[in-house]
Design a protein around this motif. Structure first.
Motif, PDB file in Angstrom:
ATOM      1  N   ASP A 169       0.857  -1.186   0.000  1.00 34.41           N
ATOM      2  CA  ASP A 169       0.000   0.000   0.000  1.00 34.41           C
ATOM      3  C   ASP A 169       0.899   1.244   0.000  1.00 34.41           C
ATOM      4  OD1 ASP A 169      -2.830  -1.086   0.418  1.00 34.41           O
ATOM      5  OD2 ASP A 169      -1.721  -2.108   1.999  1.00 34.41           O
TER       6      ASP A 169
ATOM      7  N   LYS B 147       1.258   2.151  -7.269  1.00 39.62           N
ATOM      8  CA  LYS B 147       0.920   1.321  -8.437  1.00 39.62           C
ATOM      9  C   LYS B 147      -0.351   1.791  -9.140  1.00 39.62           C
ATOM     10  CE  LYS B 147      -1.481  -1.808  -5.583  1.00 39.62           C
ATOM     11  NZ  LYS B 147      -2.690  -0.973  -5.775  1.00 39.62           N
TER      12      LYS B 147
ATOM     13  N   GLU C 244      -8.424  -5.424  -8.462  1.00 36.80           N
ATOM     14  CA  GLU C 244      -8.927  -6.378  -7.474  1.00 36.80           C
ATOM     15  C   GLU C 244      -8.638  -5.854  -6.079  1.00 36.80           C
ATOM     16  OE1 GLU C 244      -7.754 -10.408  -7.985  1.00 36.80           O
ATOM     17  OE2 GLU C 244      -8.758 -10.553  -9.910  1.00 36.80           O
ATOM     18  N   PRO C 245      -9.440  -6.168  -5.071  1.00 39.71           N
ATOM     19  CA  PRO C 245     -10.724  -6.822  -5.268  1.00 39.71           C
ATOM     20  C   PRO C 245     -11.662  -5.870  -6.008  1.00 39.71           C
ATOM     21  CG  PRO C 245     -10.502  -6.066  -2.995  1.00 39.71           C
ATOM     22  CD  PRO C 245      -9.188  -5.825  -3.657  1.00 39.71           C
TER      23      PRO C 245
ATOM     24  N   ARG D   2     -15.587  -6.275  -2.463  1.00 43.16           N
ATOM     25  CA  ARG D   2     -14.573  -5.280  -2.056  1.00 43.16           C
ATOM     26  C   ARG D   2     -15.069  -4.469  -0.863  1.00 43.16           C
ATOM     27  NH1 ARG D   2     -10.137  -2.502  -4.490  1.00 43.16           N
ATOM     28  NH2 ARG D   2      -9.843  -0.492  -3.508  1.00 43.16           N
TER      29      ARG D   2
ATOM     30  N   LEU E 120     -13.031  -4.345   2.716  1.00 41.74           N
ATOM     31  CA  LEU E 120     -12.288  -3.146   3.142  1.00 41.74           C
ATOM     32  C   LEU E 120     -13.001  -2.328   4.217  1.00 41.74           C
ATOM     33  CD1 LEU E 120     -10.743  -1.994  -0.266  1.00 41.74           C
ATOM     34  CD2 LEU E 120      -9.856  -3.594   1.417  1.00 41.74           C
TER      35      LEU E 120
ATOM     36  N   TYR F 240     -11.414 -12.704  -1.124  1.00 39.95           N
ATOM     37  CA  TYR F 240     -10.534 -12.213  -2.191  1.00 39.95           C
ATOM     38  C   TYR F 240     -10.578 -13.174  -3.383  1.00 39.95           C
ATOM     39  CZ  TYR F 240      -8.418  -8.301   0.348  1.00 39.95           C
ATOM     40  OH  TYR F 240      -8.221  -7.101   0.992  1.00 39.95           O
TER      41      TYR F 240
ATOM     42  N   ARG G 100     -12.021 -12.639  -7.258  1.00 43.29           N
ATOM     43  CA  ARG G 100     -11.104 -12.973  -8.379  1.00 43.29           C
ATOM     44  C   ARG G 100     -11.765 -13.950  -9.349  1.00 43.29           C
ATOM     45  NH1 ARG G 100      -6.464 -13.694  -5.265  1.00 43.29           N
ATOM     46  NH2 ARG G 100      -6.337 -11.434  -5.528  1.00 43.29           N
TER      47      ARG G 100
ATOM     48  N   ASP H  35      -4.884  -4.031 -11.554  1.00 40.95           N
ATOM     49  CA  ASP H  35      -4.295  -3.540 -10.313  1.00 40.95           C
ATOM     50  C   ASP H  35      -4.489  -4.634  -9.253  1.00 40.95           C
ATOM     51  OD1 ASP H  35      -3.573  -1.999  -8.106  1.00 40.95           O
ATOM     52  OD2 ASP H  35      -4.680  -0.230  -8.748  1.00 40.95           O
ATOM     53  N   ARG H  36      -3.471  -5.444  -9.049  1.00 40.01           N
ATOM     54  CA  ARG H  36      -3.412  -6.569  -8.112  1.00 40.01           C
ATOM     55  C   ARG H  36      -4.060  -7.843  -8.665  1.00 40.01           C
ATOM     56  NH1 ARG H  36      -1.162  -5.002  -3.644  1.00 40.01           N
ATOM     57  NH2 ARG H  36      -1.616  -3.065  -2.569  1.00 40.01           N
TER      58      ARG H  36
ATOM     59  N   ALA I 244      -0.976 -10.650  -4.665  1.00 42.19           N
ATOM     60  CA  ALA I 244      -1.416  -9.881  -3.493  1.00 42.19           C
ATOM     61  C   ALA I 244      -1.972 -10.820  -2.420  1.00 42.19           C
ATOM     62  CB  ALA I 244      -2.466  -8.847  -3.893  1.00 42.19           C
ATOM     63  N   SER I 245      -2.686 -11.865  -2.841  1.00 43.28           N
ATOM     64  CA  SER I 245      -3.211 -12.805  -1.839  1.00 43.28           C
ATOM     65  C   SER I 245      -2.075 -13.590  -1.180  1.00 43.28           C
ATOM     66  CB  SER I 245      -4.208 -13.786  -2.478  1.00 43.28           C
ATOM     67  OG  SER I 245      -5.475 -13.165  -2.580  1.00 43.28           O
TER      68      SER I 245
ATOM     69  N   TYR J 287      -0.427 -10.730   1.195  1.00 40.51           N
ATOM     70  CA  TYR J 287      -1.250 -10.222   2.307  1.00 40.51           C
ATOM     71  C   TYR J 287      -1.866 -11.343   3.144  1.00 40.51           C
ATOM     72  CZ  TYR J 287      -1.095  -5.388   0.601  1.00 40.51           C
ATOM     73  OH  TYR J 287      -0.696  -4.135   0.236  1.00 40.51           O
ATOM     74  N   GLN J 288      -2.451 -12.341   2.469  1.00 39.02           N
ATOM     75  CA  GLN J 288      -3.111 -13.401   3.239  1.00 39.02           C
ATOM     76  C   GLN J 288      -2.126 -14.508   3.623  1.00 39.02           C
ATOM     77  OE1 GLN J 288      -5.014 -11.803   0.549  1.00 39.02           O
ATOM     78  NE2 GLN J 288      -5.706 -10.702   2.367  1.00 39.02           N
TER      79      GLN J 288
ATOM     80  N   ILE K 117      -7.658  -3.295   5.781  1.00 36.37           N
ATOM     81  CA  ILE K 117      -6.333  -3.913   5.629  1.00 36.37           C
ATOM     82  C   ILE K 117      -5.240  -2.926   6.073  1.00 36.37           C
ATOM     83  CG2 ILE K 117      -4.688  -4.926   3.956  1.00 36.37           C
ATOM     84  CD1 ILE K 117      -7.156  -6.700   4.225  1.00 36.37           C
TER      85      ILE K 117
HETATM   86  P1  TMP Z   1      -5.862  -1.664  -3.249  1.00 39.00           P
HETATM   87  O1  TMP Z   1      -5.346  -0.734  -2.179  1.00 39.00           O
HETATM   88  O2  TMP Z   1      -4.817  -2.091  -4.222  1.00 39.00           O
HETATM   89  O3  TMP Z   1      -7.109  -1.160  -3.916  1.00 39.00           O
HETATM   90  O4  TMP Z   1      -6.280  -3.020  -2.517  1.00 39.00           O
HETATM   91  C1  TMP Z   1      -7.119  -2.988  -1.419  1.00 39.00           C
HETATM   92  C2  TMP Z   1      -6.508  -3.698  -0.253  1.00 39.00           C
HETATM   93  O5  TMP Z   1      -6.727  -5.103  -0.374  1.00 39.00           O
HETATM   94  C3  TMP Z   1      -4.991  -3.500  -0.112  1.00 39.00           C
HETATM   95  O6  TMP Z   1      -4.721  -3.181   1.256  1.00 39.00           O
HETATM   96  C4  TMP Z   1      -4.424  -4.840  -0.435  1.00 39.00           C
HETATM   97  C5  TMP Z   1      -5.529  -5.811  -0.098  1.00 39.00           C
HETATM   98  N1  TMP Z   1      -5.530  -7.060  -0.859  1.00 39.00           N
HETATM   99  C6  TMP Z   1      -5.327  -8.259  -0.193  1.00 39.00           C
HETATM  100  O7  TMP Z   1      -5.111  -8.275   1.019  1.00 39.00           O
HETATM  101  N2  TMP Z   1      -5.383  -9.430  -0.902  1.00 39.00           N
HETATM  102  C7  TMP Z   1      -5.656  -9.472  -2.236  1.00 39.00           C
HETATM  103  O8  TMP Z   1      -5.701 -10.559  -2.847  1.00 39.00           O
HETATM  104  C8  TMP Z   1      -5.876  -8.208  -2.923  1.00 39.00           C
HETATM  105  C9  TMP Z   1      -6.205  -8.219  -4.382  1.00 39.00           C
HETATM  106  C10 TMP Z   1      -5.804  -7.040  -2.192  1.00 39.00           C
END
Ligand code: TMP
Length: 215
Positions: free
Chosen positions: A12, A16, A39-40, A50, A54, A70, A74, A95-96, A100-101, A104-105, A159
């Motif tokens: 974050d 990007k 995404e999401p 989404r 969030l 997530y 997808r 964008d992602r 990202a999963s 982040y996950q 997040i």
């Molecule tokens: P963004 O800021 O790119 O719009 O994404 C929203 C938030 O979601 C960002 O903090 C990253 C998180 N994210 C995940 O945790 N896992 C995922 O698979 C995706 C696509 C985003």
């Protein structure tokens, strides 16, 4: 002719979203047929998911629910937007995606990466990006950029509210992912000016298009 599936990733505050938009504008101006998506989200159903993911009020969301939501967003996105666009010869800029999963996950929540990979294989039917731009920024720089953003209108999402220790694992995850797939993932130093970063991405992408069209 088949199109291309290109993703942008990074922590974050890495910039990007600005960079993907600049590349989109450039490609449209050059006459390419391009789809910009994220995404999401990216579909009507995905945008609802989404909202759930969030919303800072959804404090009780479990880690497993998060992984599955997530992946659900997808799955819808791949079927409804990505596959049809690529099949009709378009360039999809997303964008992602799965990286990202994993970051982040998987790394962030310290979950077994194989589980995240498996769930996402199911969700995407095995669709992979052709090329990924990973914007690399220090955790400190990303933190200070986010503080500036949060001081304005936009507060942190669910997040972004997670602790620094979590974001530090995500940061480490993105590094591992990028180093593990050097052919697909192009690491871009996100510390420079917006123009310098765009120049680097644009140059690489135009060279990539030329090369794939030859092959
Ligand atoms: P963004 O800021 O790119 O719009 O994404 C929203 C938030 O979601 C960002 O903090 C990253 C998180 N994210 C995940 O945790 N896992 C995922 O698979 C995706 C696509 C985003």
């Amino acid at each position: 002719m088949r199109g291309l599936f290109i993703t942008f990733e990074g922590i974050d505050g890495s910039g990007k979203t600005t960079q993907i938009r600049l590349l989109y504008d450039y490609l449209v101006k050059e006459g390419y047929s391009v789809v910009l998506t994220r995404e999401p989200g990216g579909t009507r159903i995905g945008d609802k998911i989404r909202g759930l993911l969030l919303d800072p009020e959804n404090r009780e969301m479990t880690d497993r629910t998060e992984v599955l939501l997530y992946a659900a967003s997808r799955a819808q996105h791949v079927q409804e937007v990505i596959l049809p666009a690529v099949a009709s010869g378009k360039i999809v800029l997303c964008d992602r995606f799965v990286d990202a999963s994993l970051a982040y996950q998987g790394y962030g929540h310290e979950k077994t990466l194989e589980d995240i990979v498996g769930i996402n294989e199911y969700a995407t039917g095995g669709v992979k990006p052709d090329r990924t731009y990973m914007l690399m920024l220090s955790l400190e720089e990303s933190g200070s950029r986010l503080q500036t953003r949060f001081a304005g209108e936009e507060g942190p999402d669910r997040i972004e509210m997670k602790p620094v220790s979590y974001h530090s694992r995500v940061w480490h995850g993105f590094n591992e992912i990028a180093n593990g797939s050097p052919h697909r993932i192009r690491q871009v130093d996100a510390g420079g000016s917006r123009e310098e970063i765009q120049e680097e991405i644009r140059k690489d992408f135009m060279a990539y298009i030329k090369q794939t069209m030859k092959g």
